[in-house]
Scaffold this active site. Structure first.
Site, mmCIF file in Angstrom:
data_model
loop_
_atom_site.group_PDB
_atom_site.id
_atom_site.type_symbol
_atom_site.label_atom_id
_atom_site.label_comp_id
_atom_site.label_asym_id
_atom_site.label_seq_id
_atom_site.Cartn_x
_atom_site.Cartn_y
_atom_site.Cartn_z
ATOM 1 N N ASP A 29 0.583 1.611 9.349
ATOM 2 C CA ASP A 29 0.126 0.815 10.499
ATOM 3 C C ASP A 29 1.196 0.659 11.579
ATOM 4 O OD1 ASP A 29 -2.109 0.525 8.993
ATOM 5 O OD2 ASP A 29 -1.964 -1.635 8.723
ATOM 6 N N GLY A 87 0.832 -1.205 0.000
ATOM 7 C CA GLY A 87 0.000 0.000 0.000
ATOM 8 C C GLY A 87 0.865 1.254 0.000
ATOM 9 N N SER A 114 6.426 -6.833 1.535
ATOM 10 C CA SER A 114 7.579 -6.508 0.673
ATOM 11 C C SER A 114 8.888 -6.945 1.319
ATOM 12 C CB SER A 114 7.640 -4.999 0.405
ATOM 13 O OG SER A 114 6.450 -4.562 -0.179
HETATM 14 O O1 F6P Z 1 -1.303 -2.044 5.424
HETATM 15 C C1 F6P Z 1 -1.690 -0.732 5.459
HETATM 16 C C2 F6P Z 1 -3.139 -0.573 5.225
HETATM 17 O O2 F6P Z 1 -3.309 0.791 5.312
HETATM 18 C C3 F6P Z 1 -4.093 -1.332 6.163
HETATM 19 O O3 F6P Z 1 -4.324 -0.738 7.387
HETATM 20 C C4 F6P Z 1 -5.349 -1.414 5.333
HETATM 21 O O4 F6P Z 1 -6.184 -2.466 5.740
HETATM 22 C C5 F6P Z 1 -4.782 -1.649 3.995
HETATM 23 O O5 F6P Z 1 -3.548 -0.981 3.944
HETATM 24 C C6 F6P Z 1 -5.694 -1.252 2.861
HETATM 25 O O6 F6P Z 1 -4.999 -1.373 1.675
HETATM 26 P P1 F6P Z 1 -5.639 -1.312 0.218
HETATM 27 O O7 F6P Z 1 -6.996 -0.702 0.317
HETATM 28 O O8 F6P Z 1 -4.692 -0.480 -0.573
HETATM 29 O O9 F6P Z 1 -5.661 -2.721 -0.253
#
Ligand code: F6P
Length: 369
Positions: A144, A13, A122
């Site tokens: 997070d 993300g 990653s």
């Molecule tokens: O891992 C980070 C994070 O922000 C999580 O808290 C969340 O659940 C996730 O990414 C959402 O990611 P995406 O919507 O990009 O799949």
């Protein structure tokens, strides 16, 4: 003369500070006459495509990007050299290992080392690629803050600022309407954003994945807060769960291949509270606002420190390692240490102590309101 090359990629993300890391890596390598930096688009997927999607990262490419959110290299949490998706004739998907192909392509590009900027997934891939013979250096990102072996990841502080501002804004509307406001923030495995923003914003309740909540305890606190001040604020992490309950998530089958989606636990909590307390409520899911936009100064600084360190780790041939902040020092730690365990909020952590000391309910059943 062909310069020596290092490849940079951003995976998982997106997160405020990614561009500041890329810029710092480039700025550091540009001080070495015989090196240049190239970037692979969309994590390693760009360099595995035909034609390859890679770009030269020179001064012009990174000028001023440290204040921009997102990543100029784009990112994804799908695909990659260990599990490249290939569609079968019947429309179903299988994955293929393309690490050998990646090694060939890196050789063709003249790349001697790879800097992977990403979260737990990653870093796990980086560790596996290192074991397969690619010189890897990791940089820890995630809003997070759930990666081990570093005191903090970049992006977390910005997310906390945004979540804290949301709490502040919800307070004024909650108090005007005598309502309970439930704010759902990100954090699938670890409740750092929820806990930190709840403390900063003075919320009444913070619910995190590490402490399964008792609805009776939460309801008692909400009720007493409504009686005392006429409004209440609950912050809940997306991965929080009631005692004996499952975390609220949509399974990977529902959302296609790969990642499990979270989001919606705030509404579930709302229904649960309403069975115990007669209160007007509204639910706000903060979602990707926490990931977008400009990084705060702390994250720009940390990202720059990590980027410079990662570049120097390549120059010093410290491979299989990740840049980390440990006791105020930027050091190299084994990639393996970062991925063996999530950085959970521990019951005896300073933040939990401060929250409890400030009479915040963390979902315990014995909470005395
Ligand atoms: O891992 C980070 C994070 O922000 C999580 O808290 C969340 O659940 C996730 O990414 C959402 O990611 P995406 O919507 O990009 O799949």
């Amino acid at each position: 003369m062909q310069k020596r090359r290092v490849l940079v990629a951003t995976g998982g993300g997106d997160c405020p500070g990614l561009n500041a890391v890329i810029r710092a890596v480039v700025k550091r390598f540009n001080q070495e006459e015989d090196w240049e930096v190239i970037g692979s688009m969309e994590a390693f997927n760009g360099m595995l495509r035909d034609p390859m999607e890679v770009m030269l990262l020179d001064d012009a490419a990174v000028s001023g990007i440290h204040i921009r959110g997102g990543t100029i290299l784009k990112t994804t949490n799908k695909g990659g050299p260990l599990a490249w998706p290939v569609m079968n004739e019947d429309g179903t998907w299988r994955t293929e290992d393309r690490v050998d192909d990646m090694i060939d392509r890196l050789k063709k590009l003249g790349v001697e080392a790879v800097i992977s900027i990403g979260g737990e997934g990653s870093m796990d891939i980086a560790n596996k690629l290192q074991l397969r013979g690619i010189n890897m250096v990791g940089v820890p990102k995630t809003i997070d803050n759930d990666l081990s072996a570093t005191d903090v990841t970049f992006g977390f502080q910005t997310a906390v600022e945004i979540a804290c501002e949301a709490v502040d804004r919800l307070v004024t509307t909650a108090s005007s309407h005598n309502r309970l406001m439930i704010l759902e923030v990100m954090g699938r495995h670890a409740g750092w954003i929820a806990l930190a923003s709840a403390i900063a914003g003075g919320a009444d309740v913070a619910l995190i994945p590490e402490i399964p909540y008792s609805i009776q305890g939460v309801s008692r606190k909400v009720k007493s807060q409504m009686e005392k001040e006429g409004y209440a604020i609950v912050v809940i992490a997306e991965g929080a769960k009631a005692r004996d309950g499952e975390a609220f998530s949509k399974s990977s089958d529902e959302v296609g291949y790969q990642n499990v989606l979270y989001g919606g636990v705030g509404h579930q909590l709302n229904e649960q509270i309403k069975q115990h307390v007669d209160v007007d409520t509204r639910v706000m899911i903060l979602g990707h606002l926490q990931r977008g936009g400009t990084p705060c100064a702390f994250d720009r600084i940390l990202s720059t420190q990590f980027g410079v360190k990662a570049a120097e780790m390549v120059l010093d041939k410290q491979f299989g390692m990740m840049a980390a902040l440990v006791n105020q020092k930027v050091i190299a730690v084994p990639l393996e240490d970062a991925i063996t365990e999530y950085n959970f909020v521990k019951q005896d952590s300073e933040l939990v102590h401060a929250a409890r000391g400030a009479n915040m309910c963390l979902g315990d059943s014995n909470f005395k309101a």
